[in-house]
Design a protein around this motif. Structure first.
Motif, PDB file in Angstrom:
ATOM      1  N   SER A  49      62.554  48.494  78.679  1.00 43.65           N
ATOM      2  CA  SER A  49      63.695  47.654  79.065  1.00 43.65           C
ATOM      3  C   SER A  49      63.227  46.360  79.714  1.00 43.65           C
ATOM      4  O   SER A  49      63.732  45.275  79.401  1.00 43.65           O
ATOM      5  CB  SER A  49      64.605  48.426  80.027  1.00 43.65           C
ATOM      6  OG  SER A  49      65.079  49.620  79.429  1.00 43.65           O
ATOM      7  N   LEU A  50      62.252  46.465  80.624  1.00 42.54           N
ATOM      8  CA  LEU A  50      61.728  45.266  81.280  1.00 42.54           C
ATOM      9  C   LEU A  50      61.025  44.346  80.274  1.00 42.54           C
ATOM     10  O   LEU A  50      61.173  43.119  80.332  1.00 42.54           O
ATOM     11  CB  LEU A  50      60.746  45.663  82.390  1.00 42.54           C
ATOM     12  CG  LEU A  50      61.350  46.379  83.605  1.00 42.54           C
ATOM     13  CD1 LEU A  50      60.247  46.826  84.560  1.00 42.54           C
ATOM     14  CD2 LEU A  50      62.352  45.485  84.324  1.00 42.54           C
ATOM     15  N   PHE A  51      60.297  44.940  79.340  1.00 45.57           N
ATOM     16  CA  PHE A  51      59.583  44.158  78.331  1.00 45.57           C
ATOM     17  C   PHE A  51      60.565  43.403  77.439  1.00 45.57           C
ATOM     18  O   PHE A  51      60.388  42.217  77.166  1.00 45.57           O
ATOM     19  CB  PHE A  51      58.709  45.088  77.484  1.00 45.57           C
ATOM     20  CG  PHE A  51      57.968  44.391  76.377  1.00 45.57           C
ATOM     21  CD1 PHE A  51      56.827  43.660  76.629  1.00 45.57           C
ATOM     22  CD2 PHE A  51      58.440  44.458  75.066  1.00 45.57           C
ATOM     23  CE1 PHE A  51      56.155  43.007  75.609  1.00 45.57           C
ATOM     24  CE2 PHE A  51      57.774  43.812  74.037  1.00 45.57           C
ATOM     25  CZ  PHE A  51      56.627  43.078  74.312  1.00 45.57           C
ATOM     26  N   GLY A  53      63.740  42.628  78.114  1.00 39.61           N
ATOM     27  CA  GLY A  53      64.442  41.614  78.899  1.00 39.61           C
ATOM     28  C   GLY A  53      63.585  40.379  79.159  1.00 39.61           C
ATOM     29  O   GLY A  53      64.037  39.247  78.970  1.00 39.61           O
ATOM     30  N   ALA A  54      62.332  40.596  79.584  1.00 39.06           N
ATOM     31  CA  ALA A  54      61.439  39.468  79.853  1.00 39.06           C
ATOM     32  C   ALA A  54      61.125  38.702  78.576  1.00 39.06           C
ATOM     33  O   ALA A  54      61.076  37.465  78.573  1.00 39.06           O
ATOM     34  CB  ALA A  54      60.145  39.980  80.495  1.00 39.06           C
ATOM     35  N   GLY A  55      60.940  39.438  77.478  1.00 36.38           N
ATOM     36  CA  GLY A  55      60.637  38.790  76.201  1.00 36.38           C
ATOM     37  C   GLY A  55      61.777  37.903  75.723  1.00 36.38           C
ATOM     38  O   GLY A  55      61.549  36.761  75.307  1.00 36.38           O
ATOM     39  N   GLN A  57      64.121  36.564  77.553  1.00 32.58           N
ATOM     40  CA  GLN A  57      64.279  35.441  78.477  1.00 32.58           C
ATOM     41  C   GLN A  57      63.224  34.364  78.213  1.00 32.58           C
ATOM     42  O   GLN A  57      63.525  33.164  78.216  1.00 32.58           O
ATOM     43  CB  GLN A  57      64.162  35.952  79.921  1.00 32.58           C
ATOM     44  CG  GLN A  57      64.560  34.938  80.968  1.00 32.58           C
ATOM     45  CD  GLN A  57      66.051  34.622  80.952  1.00 32.58           C
ATOM     46  OE1 GLN A  57      66.856  35.404  80.454  1.00 32.58           O
ATOM     47  NE2 GLN A  57      66.426  33.471  81.486  1.00 32.58           N
ATOM     48  N   MET A  58      61.991  34.778  77.958  1.00 30.33           N
ATOM     49  CA  MET A  58      60.913  33.818  77.697  1.00 30.33           C
ATOM     50  C   MET A  58      61.122  33.088  76.382  1.00 30.33           C
ATOM     51  O   MET A  58      60.902  31.883  76.281  1.00 30.33           O
ATOM     52  CB  MET A  58      59.564  34.546  77.701  1.00 30.33           C
ATOM     53  CG  MET A  58      59.112  35.035  79.068  1.00 30.33           C
ATOM     54  SD  MET A  58      57.607  36.035  78.987  1.00 30.33           S
ATOM     55  CE  MET A  58      56.457  34.832  78.322  1.00 30.33           C
ATOM     56  N   VAL A 135      70.017  45.567  79.966  1.00 28.21           N
ATOM     57  CA  VAL A 135      69.299  44.327  79.683  1.00 28.21           C
ATOM     58  C   VAL A 135      70.227  43.292  79.055  1.00 28.21           C
ATOM     59  O   VAL A 135      70.296  42.136  79.513  1.00 28.21           O
ATOM     60  CB  VAL A 135      68.096  44.588  78.756  1.00 28.21           C
ATOM     61  CG1 VAL A 135      67.591  43.289  78.129  1.00 28.21           C
ATOM     62  CG2 VAL A 135      66.970  45.254  79.535  1.00 28.21           C
ATOM     63  N   LEU A 139      71.497  39.834  80.867  1.00 25.97           N
ATOM     64  CA  LEU A 139      71.195  38.535  80.269  1.00 25.97           C
ATOM     65  C   LEU A 139      72.467  37.711  80.097  1.00 25.97           C
ATOM     66  O   LEU A 139      72.492  36.512  80.397  1.00 25.97           O
ATOM     67  CB  LEU A 139      70.505  38.726  78.913  1.00 25.97           C
ATOM     68  CG  LEU A 139      69.016  39.085  78.943  1.00 25.97           C
ATOM     69  CD1 LEU A 139      68.511  39.348  77.529  1.00 25.97           C
ATOM     70  CD2 LEU A 139      68.196  37.993  79.602  1.00 25.97           C
ATOM     71  N   PRO A 151      71.185  38.571  90.231  1.00 25.92           N
ATOM     72  CA  PRO A 151      70.033  39.485  90.267  1.00 25.92           C
ATOM     73  C   PRO A 151      70.034  40.389  91.497  1.00 25.92           C
ATOM     74  O   PRO A 151      69.675  41.563  91.419  1.00 25.92           O
ATOM     75  CB  PRO A 151      68.832  38.529  90.269  1.00 25.92           C
ATOM     76  CG  PRO A 151      69.333  37.281  89.645  1.00 25.92           C
ATOM     77  CD  PRO A 151      70.758  37.162  90.101  1.00 25.92           C
TER      78      PRO A 151
END
Length: 277
Positions: A49-51, A53-55, A57-58, A135, A139, A151
């Motif tokens: 989930s973190l991967f 979400g971060a992906g 967003q980046m 996620v 977002l 957040p």
């Protein structure tokens, strides 16, 4: 802040209930030594989930303006679909989720080999579903939020859900889950309607949708979206001080249909699904 808090509280309690049911059943059936496999599945689901979400967003940060508006519209659309399906799925599956998880655990242990991977996979997919739902929702909310409270609200929701989930598992906290999921389900549908209206706005700004752009009412002089109350209403319900005709149609249509379907008695849904003779 309130919206991400309530959504993450609900998502977190759902995930905690799943983990609690699995842990309790393992303990009841004398399989308590398999709990490390459960934690591996949980950690893998959180990492995924973190991967994701971060992906996302980046990747979105590298887009030009119109492409970013289009991306935000797609994220909002996915969030609405995921949130709505989650609400209706939970209402339908709440009574059978315990027996289904017990059956899945028994299936994982039905083979003489590969029991740990099977248990890890079962927990992973159950928790990852909640994580990926969160996620896409976060977002969509973060994109519409004008401050840093969202957040913080999401983090507080997760922390409180962990405490409540542990309390339920230990028996120290008694929560009317049926009522909790009913009222949070209604709240989520209202939030989803606002996200959907915002999605139409993003499609317009991306140059994809240009119809029904007549401004129905101008409230910018009375309640501007930049005011404290306007910001609160925008974050909670997707309020806009100059809504277009398309946004109002989408908002009202989605909210009317989804709440009607949500409030229908279970018997009516079952009857409607059965063919007539």
């Amino acid at each position: 802040m309130l919206v991400p808090f309530l959504i993450m509280l609900r998502e977190g309690i759902e995930a905690a209930l799943i983990v609690g049911i699995v842990a309790s059943y393992l303990k009841q059936t004398g399989r308590g030594e398999w709990m490390p496999a459960v934690w591996v599945g949980i950690l893998l689901a959180i990492a995924l989930s973190l991967f994701v979400g971060a992906g996302l967003q980046m990747v979105s940060a590298e887009f030009p303006q119109k492409a970013q508006e289009f991306f935000e519209a797609i994220v909002g659309l996915v969030a609405v679909i995921v949130l709505s399906s989650m609400v209706f799925w939970m209402r339908k599956a709440a009574r059978s989720i315990k027996s289904e998880l017990h059956h899945s655990i028994d299936s994982a242990f039905s083979h003489s080999t590969g029991q740990a991977p099977a248990l890890i996979a079962m927990v992973f997919f159950a928790v990852a579903r909640e994580g990926l739902e969160s996620v896409f929702f976060l977002l969509a909310i973060f994109q519409q939020s004008t401050n840093s409270d969202a957040p913080l609200g999401a983090l507080l929701g997760i922390l409180v859900s962990i405490v409540v989930g542990y309390g339920i598992y230990m028996g120290g906290i008694r929560l009317n889950l049926r009522r909790f999921f009913f009222w949070t389900g209604l709240f989520i549908l209202v939030v989803a309607a606002g996200i959907l209206a915002g999605t139409l706005r993003h499609f317009h700004e991306a140059g994809v949708w240009n119809s029904l752009q007549t401004i129905v009412i101008d409230l910018s002089g009375i309640l501007p979206v930049s005011s404290p109350l306007g910001t609160l209403l925008s974050g909670m319900f997707g309020y806009q001080d100059m809504p277009t005709l398309g946004e109002i149609i989408v908002y009202v249509a989605f909210l009317s249909i989804s709440i009607f379907m949500f409030l229908r008695p279970a018997g009516s849904r079952t009857t409607a699904a059965q063919p007539s003779h």
